[in-house]
Structures are given as structure tokens and as C-alpha cells.
Design an enzyme around this catalytic site. Structure first.
Site, mmCIF file in Angstrom:
data_model
loop_
_atom_site.group_PDB
_atom_site.id
_atom_site.type_symbol
_atom_site.label_atom_id
_atom_site.label_comp_id
_atom_site.label_asym_id
_atom_site.label_seq_id
_atom_site.Cartn_x
_atom_site.Cartn_y
_atom_site.Cartn_z
ATOM 1 N N GLU A 228 0.883 -1.177 0.000
ATOM 2 C CA GLU A 228 0.000 0.000 0.000
ATOM 3 C C GLU A 228 0.910 1.213 0.000
ATOM 4 O O GLU A 228 1.449 1.587 1.041
ATOM 5 C CB GLU A 228 -0.906 -0.015 1.232
ATOM 6 C CG GLU A 228 -1.778 -1.253 1.352
ATOM 7 C CD GLU A 228 -2.826 -1.354 0.260
ATOM 8 O OE1 GLU A 228 -3.051 -0.373 -0.465
ATOM 9 O OE2 GLU A 228 -3.413 -2.446 0.129
ATOM 10 N N GLU A 440 -6.614 -3.705 1.125
ATOM 11 C CA GLU A 440 -6.928 -3.713 2.551
ATOM 12 C C GLU A 440 -8.443 -3.701 2.664
ATOM 13 O O GLU A 440 -9.146 -3.250 1.752
ATOM 14 C CB GLU A 440 -6.412 -2.432 3.229
ATOM 15 C CG GLU A 440 -4.950 -2.149 3.010
ATOM 16 C CD GLU A 440 -4.080 -2.555 4.177
ATOM 17 O OE1 GLU A 440 -4.297 -3.634 4.755
ATOM 18 O OE2 GLU A 440 -3.164 -1.785 4.490
#
Ligand code: NAD
Length: 459
Positions: A228, A440
Site C-alpha cells: 500500500e 486492505e
């Protein structure tokens, strides 16, 4: 020990051990020992620990938020939001516990097949300082519900809230070793953790440069990775947009957390037909943002987290101005008794930014918003897609065909319409391109912390 400073005052607010190879080894061994009994529990039993932890964190939200503001700098109201967000993510995954089960497949004359979702083992998480509590929840909650144990390394500059949250979870009953926090620098603790042979999965959130380093360190072993990474989200305001609503969206999108959010609005493209009206309203609004110590009431924007971060933003603005850009408001560090010991930079709007300026081509992690007028939506999408990042993007319009076109053509992992920044735990989130890979939140993240084990029964 690593001292932790208050970005608003320069005061020391705590200190944490400098973890190295020995601390990493000890943390992984602890997590390995905790794994058999934790993974043997049913998902519902594990979910109950998450729910109990969330309840305790909610009860302590005010106190935890004060500590978060002290070490990170964000306004207290944002810190409360983040702590509640931590609890919300745990509650969401606790609620999913009854969905963690296997499948049966009939193989006809051959027999039957049972597919069991199994945890991976010891997972590692590495997180940055900008949203430490929320990102800790995004990683720990699905991982623990899936039956893994986890070693989580918070940033070296904002680890205290994560430590307090981990303590709260243990107080609420989480067995020791299920979630171990490892403090230290990225170069020492972070690298040793990624390289440790006991780690089955690394979930990394941070800058793209560090993510690529982590990926290289993990190469050569079968480790599942999630990256991320950074973002440079465009916001596109169409001529038919609700302009006051778009102005508020831009203010929140860019100046929330002092502009230090991966999905902050980092570039604003506005159709020429409404550019003058939109920019005037935005300028008026941004000039009035109350800046100060996040613990003072009514402050809407705090300091940057570090002096280096503030200086980097200042240098980018100064360079753009030297190249012909024009500052509409802000454009400098803030001075005065309330500001001199902290890392304050004024909320800034800037126009006439040259297309190749780093203000438009790199990730700018601070309260600076470049505004670029464009003739139409095609031009906005074309300009927005020039960035190598592709995390989030928003379009502000009432026209469904514009939404459809934008969604299909913009490079991004998440697209908002008439909103920006909203990321509830039910919704998968992540980027593509230089913003990374993996998701996520939602069921997607939970599945990514498990692997299937298959039993074929020949009757
Ligand atoms: P960073 O990359 O400097 O650090 C992130 C974490 O990595 C920290 O814990 C750090 O100690 C660790 N680290 C640093 N070097 C390491 C190494 N060599 N090996 C292992 N670990 C190492 O990022 P930062 O400045 O703390 O955070 C800001 C960045 O995070 C921005 O780019 C922002 O966009 C990004 N971010 C992304 C998301 C997302 O979900 N995509 C969310 C929040 C922040």
C-alpha cells in the site's frame, strides 16, 4: 532509545526501544509460540477477542486520541475519529467471524472435496506515521481473525499510540504473543523483520521507495506481499458540479491530517467554465482554516509531522514559484509564538503550475493544493493520468455519463463520486501502478490472510 517528539511544540512525549535483529528474532519466536493455540480457536472465538478489544478502545477513545495528537500532530477531533475508526475496523472483522468457513465440492463418482481456509502463520505488518491507529487495525484485525499471529512495526516517529492500543487489546483478553509490537527504525527493525525466515506474509504501507526496497528484501523466499504505497490523487470538478459541495470536498480532501494522507487530493483539475468561481470560493475558505496545536479547541489543521516534511513541501512550492507558479494563499511556513517550535506550514493554494513541476508529478505530502483549469473532462482525465501513481481519484458532477467515462478511464484503485477520502472497512482499498498492489479491508483483505487446504475424499 528513540525519543518521540510533539510536532506542534517540539517537546519530548515519550521514547521507545531501538529494535534490531535480536528484538526481531525474539518477536517472531513469541509470535510462533502463540500461533498454535490461537489458530486452533474457532473464528468466532477469535472474533470475540477483537470485539472486546474494540469496546475497551472505544471507552478510552478520548485519552488515546490525546496521545495520538501529541505524537502525530493531527487535530484532536481527527484523532478521535481515527481511534474510533480503529474500533470500527475490529468490530467489522469480529462481525465477519461467522463467514470464515470452508466449502464442500461434490466430485461425483470420485468422491467429495472439502476446502478449508487456513491461516498462514506469522505475518509481519509495517506501517507509517500518518494514520498509525487506523492502519494498525487494517492489518491486525483481518490477520488475527484469520488465525495468524502478527508482528507489527509502527513508524519510528509515531509508535506510542500503537503500543497503547496493543496494550488495550491484551487488557481486553487477547492472548500474549498474538500481536507483538516491534519498535525501531525502518533500516534496522524493518529490514530485519522483512528478511526473517519465519515471516509468511508482509503487509507494507508506506512510501513507494520503501515499498520497492521491502519487495526486494522479500525476494527469494515464498512470502506473500501487499504493497500500500504512495498516491497523488486527482480531484476533477466538472462544470455541472455542486460547487459549494466540491469546495468543501477539496478542503477536507487536501487539508485533513495536514495533507498527509495517502488518498489526499493532491491535484485539482477544474473545468474552465467554473474555474474562476470555484477557485475564489476555495481561496476564501482555505485562507480561514484555523491552524495550530491539535490540542487547542477549534484548530482544523495541525503541523506537519516532521521538520523535514515541512521543509520538503516549502522547497517544492518555492521551486514551482521560481518556474512561474502563482500562490493564491499560504505558500510559507508559519511564524509566531504558537508556531515557532512546531512544523507549521500555511494551507496553500497554487495555480499556473508548470505541467512537469514535481507539485503535479510526485507525491506531495503536505497542505499544498495545485489547481489546474482544464477545457473539458477528456483533458482532465488525460492530465490526471500523467502521474505514475494510481491510488484514488474523485469526480464531482451530476452527470452519469461523465461518471462512467471517468471510472473507466482514470488510473486508480478507488474512484469516488462527489466525495473524496471516505474509506469504510467494508470496502476494499488499494492502488495500482506505483501505488502498489493488494487490497486492505473488506472480505478481500481477510481472504488474503488465509490459504486453502484441500481434502479429497474417495469414498
Ligand atoms: P516510509 O516508507 O518512510 O515508512 C513506512 C514504514 O516503513 C515505517 O514504519 C518505516 O520505519 C518503515 N521502513 C522504512 N524503511 C524501511 C526499510 N528499508 N525496510 C523496512 N521498513 C522500512 O513512509 P512514511 O513517510 O512513514 O509514510 C508516508 C507514506 O506512506 C506516503 O507515501 C503515503 O502515501 C504512504 N501511505 C500509503 C497508504 C496506502 O494505504 N496506500 C496509507 C498511508 C500512507
Amino acid at each position: 532509545m528513540i525519543p518521540i517528539y510533539n510536532p506542534a511544540t517540539g517537546d519530548t512525549v515519550g521514547q521507545v526501544p531501538v529494535g534490531g535483529r535480536v528484538a526481531v528474532n525474539a518477536a517472531v519466536i513469541t509470535a510462533e509460540e502463540a500461533f498454535p493455540p490461537w489458530s486452533a480457536k474457532t473464528p468466532r472465538e477469535r472474533g470475540k477477542f477483537l470485539a472486546a478489544g474494540a469496546a475497551l478502545v472505544r471507552a478510552r477513545a478520548g485519552e488515546l486520541a490525546t496521545n495520538l495528537t501529541r505524537e502525530q500532530g493531527k487535530p484532536h477531533v481527527e484523532a478521535v475519529d481515527e481511534i474510533r475508526g480503529f474500533a470500527h475496523v475490529l468490530e467489522y472483522y469480529a462481525g465477519l467471524s461467522s463467514t470464515v468457513h470452508g466449502e464442500a465440492v461434490s466430485l461425483g463418482a470420485v468422491g467429495d472435496c472439502l476446502i478449508y481456509p487456513r491461516p498462514l502463520g506469522v505475518c509481519a505488518a509495517i506501517i507509517p506515521w500518518n494514520m498509525p491507529a487506523l492502519l494498525m487495525a487494517w492489518k491486525a484485525a483481518p490477520s488475527l481473525l484469520a488465525g495468524n499471529t502478527m508482528v507489527l512495526k509502527p513508524s519510528a516517529t509515531a509508535p506510542l499510540t500503537c503500543l497503547a492500543l496493543a496494550r488495550a487489546l491484551e487488557e481486553a483478553g487477547l492472548p500474549p504473543g498474538v500481536l507483538t509490537l516491534l519498535t525501531g527504525t525502518g533500516e534496522e527493525a524493518g529490514e530485519a523483520l522483512v528478511a526473517h525466515p519465519g515471516i509468511r506474509r508482509v503487509s507494507f504501507t508506506g512510501s513507494t521507495a520503501t515499498g520497492l526496497r521491502v519487495q526486494a528484501l522479500a525476494a527469494g523466499r515464498p512470502v506473500r506481499l501487499t504493497m500500500e504505497l504512495g498516491g497523488s490523487d486527482p480531484m476533477v470538478v466538472c462544470a455541472d458540479a455542486d460547487i459549494p459541495r466540491a469546495v468543501e470536498g477539496a478542503v477536507r480532501g487536501r487539508f485533513y491530517n495536514c495533507g498527509q494522507t495517502c488518498t489526499a487530493v493532491k491535484r485539482l483539475y477544474v473545468e474552465e467554465a467554473v474555474a474562476v468561481q470555484f477557485t475564489a470560493l476555495l481561496q476564501e475558505r482555505v485562507a480561514k482554516i484555523p491552524v495550530g496545536n491539535g490540542l487547542s479547541p477549534d484548530v482544523a489543521m495541525g503541523p506537519l509531522h516532521t521538520a523535514a516534511g515541512r521543509d520538503a513541501v516549502a522547497a517544492l512550492v518555492n521551486d514551482a514559484v521560481a518556474d512561474g507558479a502563482r500562490v493564491l494563499t499560504g505558500g510559507e511556513a508559519m511564524h509566531g509564538p504558537e508556531y515557532d517550535n512546531g512544523h507549521f506550514y500555511a494551507p496553500t493554494l497554487i495555480t499556473r503550475v508548470p505541467p512537469r513541476s514535481p507539485l503535479l508529478t510526485t507525491e506531495v505530502f503536505g497542505p499544498v493544493l495545485p489547481i489546474v483549469p482544464v477545457p473539458n473532462l477528456d483533458a482532465a482525465i488525460h492530465a490526471a493520468n500523467q502521474s505514475p501513481y494510481a491510488l484514488g481519484a474523485s469526480i464531482w458532477t451530476k452527470d452519469l455519463q461523465s461518471v462512467r467515462k471517468f471510472f473507466q478511464e482514470i488510473h486508480a484503485g478507488v474512484v469516488w463520486v462527489n466525495r473524496h477520502l471516505t474509506l469504510p472497512p467494508e470496502v476494499p482499498f488499494g492502488g495500482t501502478g506505483m501505488s502498489g498492489y493488494g487490497r486492505e479491508n473488506g472480505l478481500h483483505a481477510l481472504r488474503d490472510y488465509m490459504e486453502e487446504k484441500t481434502l479429497i475424499l474417495g469414498w
